[in-house]
Design an enzyme around this catalytic site. Structure first.
Site, PDB file in Angstrom:
ATOM      1  N   ASP A  66       0.937  -1.230  -0.046  1.00 48.75           N
ATOM      2  CA  ASP A  66      -0.056   0.055   0.014  1.00 48.75           C
ATOM      3  C   ASP A  66       0.886   1.271  -0.132  1.00 48.75           C
ATOM      4  OD1 ASP A  66      -2.553  -0.954  -0.224  1.00 48.75           O
ATOM      5  OD2 ASP A  66      -3.160  -0.943   2.096  1.00 48.75           O
ATOM      6  N   TYR A 130       7.095 -10.103   6.487  1.00 53.70           N
ATOM      7  CA  TYR A 130       6.924  -8.583   6.815  1.00 53.70           C
ATOM      8  C   TYR A 130       7.516  -8.324   8.188  1.00 53.70           C
ATOM      9  CZ  TYR A 130       3.944  -7.827   2.748  1.00 53.70           C
ATOM     10  OH  TYR A 130       3.512  -7.834   1.696  1.00 53.70           O
TER      11      TYR A 130
END
Length: 327
Positions: A66, A130
């Site tokens: 994003d 992540y």
């Protein structure tokens, strides 16, 4: 990719690792049309025009991030088709050309490799990791170093109950329906994912803060590993774990939230800010033991010389899994 190669021309597929600071971008994916927003992919494909491929070189991104999310190492594949009689670019030349012509200083190509023509950067990934960075002891935004403001989530609290966060994180491990941690707009047809790792640990002191600030500020790292993630899954899991660390939720409640499979519950609407999230690694088959640095080591021949970049050298495991990295 749909088009028929010109007679006598050779099309080569490459796996490209790249990194970026996501602050200035509308995510990694290209933004098409006349919008002012721009994605990392726009700059990569603009640089790839200098390769003068017979057909435009398009990057197929492994893990879509994003706006505001960073990547220590993302990956993509692209096809480059040179004119008849011209040999394929070496991975080293391709990397150099891309870096030379990238027009944004917050993007860097790390490495490139020749891969088989059926390799797919998104579907062939076997692991994605992540990293989320937190900072505690920051009552006001202006008390955080300017070099850290877009690279962590600054919390007002002086401390976190890390033991409770670690206990809560254990509920995420294994195969579950993660519907409760999926944001609207996810293209995934299934919300079942297998989380291999979920950890909460102290981070080393930031080199970008002054010594007197170091006595007040502390940094923390959360890491999550899976083959693929749902849209904003990591940021929503992080927000829930922070709530546990602040005493607003208990580890037992996290288990209940997960089992509810309800993305619209009272606590599930929390989403951690984008700026603290980093895509740390994307791994493939026999390269799963490490990062591009590991792959570089594996590509060395005797005496440190580069081994030939043949597709079969990498023996990547191609699967039919339609996995994706969405954050």
């Amino acid at each position: 990719m749909g088009s028929v190669p010109a007679a006598g021309s050779m099309r080569a597929r490459y796996l490209v690792y790249f990194q970026y600071v996501g602050t200035d971008f509308n995510g990694v994916a290209a933004v098409r049309g006349v919008q002012r927003a721009v994605g990392v992919q726009n700059y990569l494909e603009e640089a790839a025009e200098k390769l003068k491929s017979v057909l435009p070189a398009k990057f197929i991104i492994s893990s879509r991030t994003d706006a505001g999310v960073h990547a220590l190492s993302n990956a993509a594949h692209l096809d480059v088709q040179r004119r008849s009689g011209q040999p394929p670019f070496s991975p080293e030349v391709l990397t150099e050309v891309l870096n030379t012509h990238l027009r944004h200083p917050a993007i860097r190509v790390l490495q490139a490799f020749r891969v088989p023509s059926n390799f797919h950067a998104r579907h062939s990934a076997t692991s994605r990791t992540y990293l989320y960075r937190l900072a505690t002891g920051c009552p006001r935004p202006d008390q955080l170093s300017v070099f850290e403001r877009n690279r962590c989530w600054a919390l007002r609290a002086d401390r976190l109950d890390v033991a409770a966060m670690q206990e809560a994180a254990q509920h995420f491990l294994g195969t579950h329906d993660f519907s409760a941690f999926q944001s609207a707009g996810s293209p995934s047809t299934s919300s079942v994912r297998t989380l291999r790792r979920a950890s909460v640990s102290p981070d080393s002191a930031s080199p970008f803060i002054l010594p007197e600030e170091g006595r007040r500020l502390r940094f923390w790292s959360l890491e999550f590993e899976s083959q693929s993630f749902l849209y904003r899954q990591v940021r929503r899991m992080t927000a829930i774990l922070v709530a546990v660390g602040l005493g607003a939720l208990t580890p037992a409640q996290v288990k209940m939230i997960l089992e509810s499979c309800d993305p619209l519950g009272k606590h599930q609407t929390r989403v951690a800010p984008a700026q603290g999230l980093f895509l740390k690694s994307v791994l493939y088959g026999c390269l799963a033991a490490g990062s591009p640095a590991y792959a570089e080591q594996k590509s060395q021949g005797p005496g440190g010389r580069k081994a030939p970049g043949r597709p079969e050298d990498f023996r990547l495991e191609i699967s039919d899994l339609k996995a994706g990295g969405l954050e």
